[in-house]
Design a protein around this motif. Structure first.
Motif, PDB file in Angstrom:
ATOM      1  N   ILE B  14       0.845  -1.209   0.000  1.00 17.06           N
ATOM      2  CA  ILE B  14       0.000   0.000   0.000  1.00 17.06           C
ATOM      3  C   ILE B  14       0.872   1.248   0.000  1.00 17.06           C
ATOM      4  CG2 ILE B  14      -1.660   1.363   1.347  1.00 17.06           C
ATOM      5  CD1 ILE B  14      -2.882  -1.325   2.248  1.00 17.06           C
ATOM      6  N   ILE B  15       1.917   1.237   0.867  1.00 14.10           N
ATOM      7  CA  ILE B  15       2.805   2.401   0.951  1.00 14.10           C
ATOM      8  C   ILE B  15       3.456   2.667  -0.410  1.00 14.10           C
ATOM      9  CG2 ILE B  15       4.979   3.256   1.932  1.00 14.10           C
ATOM     10  CD1 ILE B  15       4.137   1.837   4.558  1.00 14.10           C
ATOM     11  N   LEU B  16       3.957   1.601  -1.062  1.00 12.45           N
ATOM     12  CA  LEU B  16       4.616   1.763  -2.363  1.00 12.45           C
ATOM     13  C   LEU B  16       3.643   2.316  -3.407  1.00 12.45           C
ATOM     14  CD1 LEU B  16       6.938  -1.357  -2.712  1.00 12.45           C
ATOM     15  CD2 LEU B  16       7.596   1.044  -2.420  1.00 12.45           C
ATOM     16  N   ALA B  17       2.420   1.802  -3.394  1.00 12.12           N
ATOM     17  CA  ALA B  17       1.427   2.271  -4.370  1.00 12.12           C
ATOM     18  C   ALA B  17       1.126   3.745  -4.150  1.00 12.12           C
ATOM     19  CB  ALA B  17       0.150   1.445  -4.266  1.00 12.12           C
ATOM     20  N   VAL B  18       1.024   4.138  -2.878  1.00 15.84           N
ATOM     21  CA  VAL B  18       0.739   5.548  -2.571  1.00 15.84           C
ATOM     22  C   VAL B  18       1.904   6.427  -3.006  1.00 15.84           C
ATOM     23  CG1 VAL B  18       0.408   7.203  -0.690  1.00 15.84           C
ATOM     24  CG2 VAL B  18      -0.889   5.083  -0.713  1.00 15.84           C
ATOM     25  N   ILE B  19       3.131   5.972  -2.722  1.00 13.26           N
ATOM     26  CA  ILE B  19       4.311   6.749  -3.141  1.00 13.26           C
ATOM     27  C   ILE B  19       4.323   6.916  -4.658  1.00 13.26           C
ATOM     28  CG2 ILE B  19       6.840   6.696  -3.335  1.00 13.26           C
ATOM     29  CD1 ILE B  19       6.929   5.443  -0.560  1.00 13.26           C
ATOM     30  N   PHE B  20       4.024   5.810  -5.362  1.00 12.15           N
ATOM     31  CA  PHE B  20       4.017   5.851  -6.819  1.00 12.15           C
ATOM     32  C   PHE B  20       2.973   6.850  -7.322  1.00 12.15           C
ATOM     33  CE2 PHE B  20       2.956   3.907 -11.023  1.00 12.15           C
ATOM     34  CZ  PHE B  20       4.183   4.124 -11.611  1.00 12.15           C
ATOM     35  N   MET B  21       1.804   6.809  -6.699  1.00 13.71           N
ATOM     36  CA  MET B  21       0.729   7.713  -7.104  1.00 13.71           C
ATOM     37  C   MET B  21       1.143   9.166  -6.843  1.00 13.71           C
ATOM     38  SD  MET B  21      -3.225   7.309  -6.113  1.00 13.71           S
ATOM     39  CE  MET B  21      -4.158   6.695  -7.483  1.00 13.71           C
ATOM     40  N   PHE B  22       1.736   9.392  -5.682  1.00 13.65           N
ATOM     41  CA  PHE B  22       2.207  10.727  -5.330  1.00 13.65           C
ATOM     42  C   PHE B  22       3.218  11.225  -6.364  1.00 13.65           C
ATOM     43  CE2 PHE B  22       5.442  13.297  -3.117  1.00 13.65           C
ATOM     44  CZ  PHE B  22       4.654  14.375  -2.763  1.00 13.65           C
ATOM     45  N   PHE B  23       4.133  10.320  -6.754  1.00 19.21           N
ATOM     46  CA  PHE B  23       5.172  10.631  -7.728  1.00 19.21           C
ATOM     47  C   PHE B  23       4.557  11.040  -9.074  1.00 19.21           C
ATOM     48  CE2 PHE B  23       8.258   9.022 -10.937  1.00 19.21           C
ATOM     49  CZ  PHE B  23       9.298   9.907 -10.649  1.00 19.21           C
ATOM     50  N   ILE B  24       3.550  10.293  -9.505  1.00 16.52           N
ATOM     51  CA  ILE B  24       2.882  10.601 -10.774  1.00 16.52           C
ATOM     52  C   ILE B  24       2.202  11.970 -10.691  1.00 16.52           C
ATOM     53  CG2 ILE B  24       0.990   9.926 -12.333  1.00 16.52           C
ATOM     54  CD1 ILE B  24       3.344   8.095 -12.605  1.00 16.52           C
ATOM     55  N   PHE B  25       1.493  12.207  -9.584  1.00 17.38           N
ATOM     56  CA  PHE B  25       0.789  13.494  -9.442  1.00 17.38           C
ATOM     57  C   PHE B  25       1.776  14.654  -9.427  1.00 17.38           C
ATOM     58  CE2 PHE B  25      -3.007  11.146  -7.721  1.00 17.38           C
ATOM     59  CZ  PHE B  25      -3.805  11.489  -8.799  1.00 17.38           C
ATOM     60  N   GLU B  35      -1.193  15.451 -19.312  1.00 11.72           N
ATOM     61  CA  GLU B  35      -2.351  14.756 -18.763  1.00 11.72           C
ATOM     62  C   GLU B  35      -2.739  13.525 -19.583  1.00 11.72           C
ATOM     63  OE1 GLU B  35      -2.055  17.936 -19.035  1.00 11.72           O
ATOM     64  OE2 GLU B  35      -2.579  18.878 -17.134  1.00 11.72           O
ATOM     65  N   GLU B  36      -2.653  13.660 -20.927  1.00 15.19           N
ATOM     66  CA  GLU B  36      -3.118  12.520 -21.726  1.00 15.19           C
ATOM     67  C   GLU B  36      -2.257  11.274 -21.532  1.00 15.19           C
ATOM     68  OE1 GLU B  36      -2.248  15.608 -23.167  1.00 15.19           O
ATOM     69  OE2 GLU B  36      -1.637  15.243 -25.246  1.00 15.19           O
ATOM     70  N   TYR B  37      -0.981  11.465 -21.173  1.00 16.12           N
ATOM     71  CA  TYR B  37      -0.158  10.293 -20.918  1.00 16.12           C
ATOM     72  C   TYR B  37      -0.260   9.849 -19.466  1.00 16.12           C
ATOM     73  CZ  TYR B  37       1.834  11.957 -25.253  1.00 16.12           C
ATOM     74  OH  TYR B  37       1.978  12.404 -26.524  1.00 16.12           O
ATOM     75  N   SER B  38      -0.688  10.771 -18.594  1.00 12.12           N
ATOM     76  CA  SER B  38      -0.747  10.432 -17.180  1.00 12.12           C
ATOM     77  C   SER B  38      -1.923   9.505 -16.891  1.00 12.12           C
ATOM     78  CB  SER B  38      -0.869  11.695 -16.341  1.00 12.12           C
ATOM     79  OG  SER B  38      -2.101  12.311 -16.604  1.00 12.12           O
ATOM     80  N   PHE B  39      -2.911   9.530 -17.800  1.00 11.43           N
ATOM     81  CA  PHE B  39      -4.120   8.746 -17.591  1.00 11.43           C
ATOM     82  C   PHE B  39      -3.802   7.274 -17.321  1.00 11.43           C
ATOM     83  CE2 PHE B  39      -7.631   6.207 -19.342  1.00 11.43           C
ATOM     84  CZ  PHE B  39      -8.634   6.636 -18.499  1.00 11.43           C
ATOM     85  N   ILE B  40      -2.950   6.707 -18.196  1.00  9.32           N
ATOM     86  CA  ILE B  40      -2.649   5.276 -18.049  1.00  9.32           C
ATOM     87  C   ILE B  40      -1.924   5.001 -16.731  1.00  9.32           C
ATOM     88  CG2 ILE B  40      -0.463   5.394 -19.356  1.00  9.32           C
ATOM     89  CD1 ILE B  40      -1.386   2.583 -20.490  1.00  9.32           C
ATOM     90  N   TRP B  41      -1.063   5.954 -16.313  1.00 10.63           N
ATOM     91  CA  TRP B  41      -0.310   5.734 -15.067  1.00 10.63           C
ATOM     92  C   TRP B  41      -1.212   5.843 -13.854  1.00 10.63           C
ATOM     93  CZ3 TRP B  41       3.623   3.144 -16.037  1.00 10.63           C
ATOM     94  CH2 TRP B  41       4.377   3.379 -17.185  1.00 10.63           C
ATOM     95  N   ILE B  42      -2.168   6.759 -13.905  1.00  9.90           N
ATOM     96  CA  ILE B  42      -3.105   6.871 -12.788  1.00  9.90           C
ATOM     97  C   ILE B  42      -3.929   5.591 -12.683  1.00  9.90           C
ATOM     98  CG2 ILE B  42      -5.120   8.121 -11.925  1.00  9.90           C
ATOM     99  CD1 ILE B  42      -3.892  10.644 -13.143  1.00  9.90           C
ATOM    100  N   THR B  43      -4.349   5.072 -13.831  1.00  9.29           N
ATOM    101  CA  THR B  43      -5.101   3.819 -13.828  1.00  9.29           C
ATOM    102  C   THR B  43      -4.257   2.691 -13.227  1.00  9.29           C
ATOM    103  OG1 THR B  43      -5.886   4.619 -15.952  1.00  9.29           O
ATOM    104  CG2 THR B  43      -6.625   2.447 -15.282  1.00  9.29           C
ATOM    105  N   CYS B  44      -2.983   2.654 -13.621  1.00 12.45           N
ATOM    106  CA  CYS B  44      -2.086   1.624 -13.099  1.00 12.45           C
ATOM    107  C   CYS B  44      -1.983   1.690 -11.581  1.00 12.45           C
ATOM    108  CB  CYS B  44      -0.683   1.796 -13.678  1.00 12.45           C
ATOM    109  SG  CYS B  44      -0.494   1.018 -15.267  1.00 12.45           S
ATOM    110  N   PHE B  47      -5.020   0.480  -9.849  1.00 11.55           N
ATOM    111  CA  PHE B  47      -5.077  -0.979  -9.775  1.00 11.55           C
ATOM    112  C   PHE B  47      -4.154  -1.515  -8.687  1.00 11.55           C
ATOM    113  CE2 PHE B  47      -7.229  -1.186 -13.908  1.00 11.55           C
ATOM    114  CZ  PHE B  47      -8.111  -2.218 -13.640  1.00 11.55           C
ATOM    115  N   LEU B  48      -2.952  -0.948  -8.636  1.00 13.46           N
ATOM    116  CA  LEU B  48      -1.998  -1.374  -7.606  1.00 13.46           C
ATOM    117  C   LEU B  48      -2.598  -1.220  -6.225  1.00 13.46           C
ATOM    118  CD1 LEU B  48       1.550  -0.017  -8.575  1.00 13.46           C
ATOM    119  CD2 LEU B  48       0.852  -2.385  -8.187  1.00 13.46           C
ATOM    120  N   LEU B  49      -3.180  -0.031  -6.015  1.00 13.27           N
ATOM    121  CA  LEU B  49      -3.755   0.285  -4.715  1.00 13.27           C
ATOM    122  C   LEU B  49      -4.922  -0.647  -4.405  1.00 13.27           C
ATOM    123  CD1 LEU B  49      -2.814   2.458  -2.797  1.00 13.27           C
ATOM    124  CD2 LEU B  49      -4.682   3.905  -3.581  1.00 13.27           C
TER     125      LEU B  49
END
Lengths: 255, 121
Positions: B14-25, B35-44, B47-49
């Protein structure tokens, strides 16, 4: 535009843009330029050579600049198709009636120029291709290349039903109508065989005239032996996809 | 099949997924990722979370799809996502190729116009 047309009506002078794409042709440009300039043309023609320097890494650009030769210089290397298209765009925007493409390596003798443009002026064709395989005179190229040319002849015949004896010939002239088509879309790499499909499907009339070509005067050809397979593959794919795109998708030229 | 993933590992996930999400944002905020490329990463990351919180999710879905070995679902899913994303990148690449070509041609034409205007003066 109207003023230009009126002047043209009055003087009946045909503006011919000679488009010469060159990539690392430092040994050839000066000879090409003086040959085009010194050839005798009919008084009805105004012949303007325009060199397209495709971001050469040798001294091509310096030679063009220091000799005050009319040229366009691309900031990045686009390949022969992109370079030639730059010339087509230039010709279209600057009110030329005819654009004639000539290779920068001296294979295409400027003395054949009038022979190539005259079918355009008589309204017999929109595109004229200079072919070395009609009268089979002069430089005939390697056997491998001739195999490729026969293959493209077959492919074009199958797809669009025209038989072009020298589809890889870069010595070709196009009129104003065809200029509008090619400035919209023109293939990047090895454009010549593919362009035939483009012309036919845009309802342009193609005619071939016999010309005598020479062996290249210096430098290296853009098509080297190890690239032949890639060349055949790329052109085949490009031709077929272009055919499908134009045939079934209307005139959408995206990528 | 209850305790496939120990709690400690779940917390780390959970911690890693949150860090990853924070990093993307952060990349989006800083304007380094469109934004158009960030969509797939946010989805990823979503899913991780999702799967780090819903521990039995993978098994449930694998069973639903009739996949015998649940982790292979991850491989299939990831591989599929990667391939789609690569095709997307090729499309973007081709579009940029055309844009660069058009821009360079315009640039060459403008440079010539500038030079010829200078000569006329």
């Amino acid at each position: 535009m109207r003023r230009v047309e009126m002047e043209r009506e009055m003087n009946k002078i045909v503006k011919v843009a000679v488009i010469i794409p060159c990539y690392n042709e430092q040994d050839n440009v000066l000879a090409m330029f003086s040959e085009i300039k010194n050839s005798k043309y009919d008084n009805a023609y105004f012949v303007e050579p325009i060199f397209i320097n495709d971001c050469s890494t040798d001294n091509t650009k310096q030679i063009l600049v220091s000799n005050n030769i009319h040229h366009l210089s691309l900031p990045v290397n686009l390949g022969i198709g992109g370079a030639v298209q730059t010339g087509f765009k230039y010709a279209l925007r600057n009110g030329f009636d005819v654009a004639i493409q000539m290779d920068g390596d001296g294979q295409h003798p400027p003395c054949e120029l009038e022979k190539i443009i005259s079918p355009l002026l008589n309204n017999q064709a929109d595109v004229v291709i200079g072919s070395r395989y009609i009268s089979n005179e002069g430089f005939q190229s390697s056997w491998l290349r001739r195999v490729g040319i026969n293959y493209f002849k077959w492919l074009n015949k199958k797809l669009v039903g025209v038989s072009i004896t020298d589809s890889t010939s870069g010595y070709r002239a196009i009129n104003h109508k065809a200029l509008q088509v090619v400035s919209e879309y023109y293939p990047d790499e090895y454009p010549e065989p593919e362009a035939i499909v483009l012309f036919v499907l845009n309802n342009l009339k193609i005619q071939e005239v016999p010309v005598i070509m020479r062996e290249r005067q210096g430098g290296k050809s853009s098509i080297r032996a190890y690239k032949t397979v890639y060349y055949m593959f790329k052109v085949t794919l490009g031709t077929i996809f272009l055919y499908i795109r134009l045939k079934f998708n209307g005139k959408r030229h995206t990528i | 099949m209850e305790n496939v993933i120990p709690y400690r590992l779940q917390i780390i996930a959970i911690i890693l997924a949150v860090i990853f999400m924070f990093f993307i944002f952060r990349l989006i905020f800083k304007g380094k990722l469109r934004e158009e490329y960030s969509f797939i990463w946010i989805t990823c990351t979503a899913f991780l979370l999702l799967f780090s919180i819903w521990r039995n999710g993978l098994d449930v879905i694998a069973k639903l799809l009739g996949i015998y070995y649940a982790p292979s679902l991850i491989f299939i899913g990831a591989l599929f996502a990667i391939i789609i994303f690569l095709v997307h990148l090729s499309v973007v690449n081709s579009k940029q190729h055309k844009q660069i070509k058009d821009l360079s041609q315009e640039m060459a034409l403008l440079k010539e116009k500038l030079e010829s205007d200078k000569k006329k003066e």
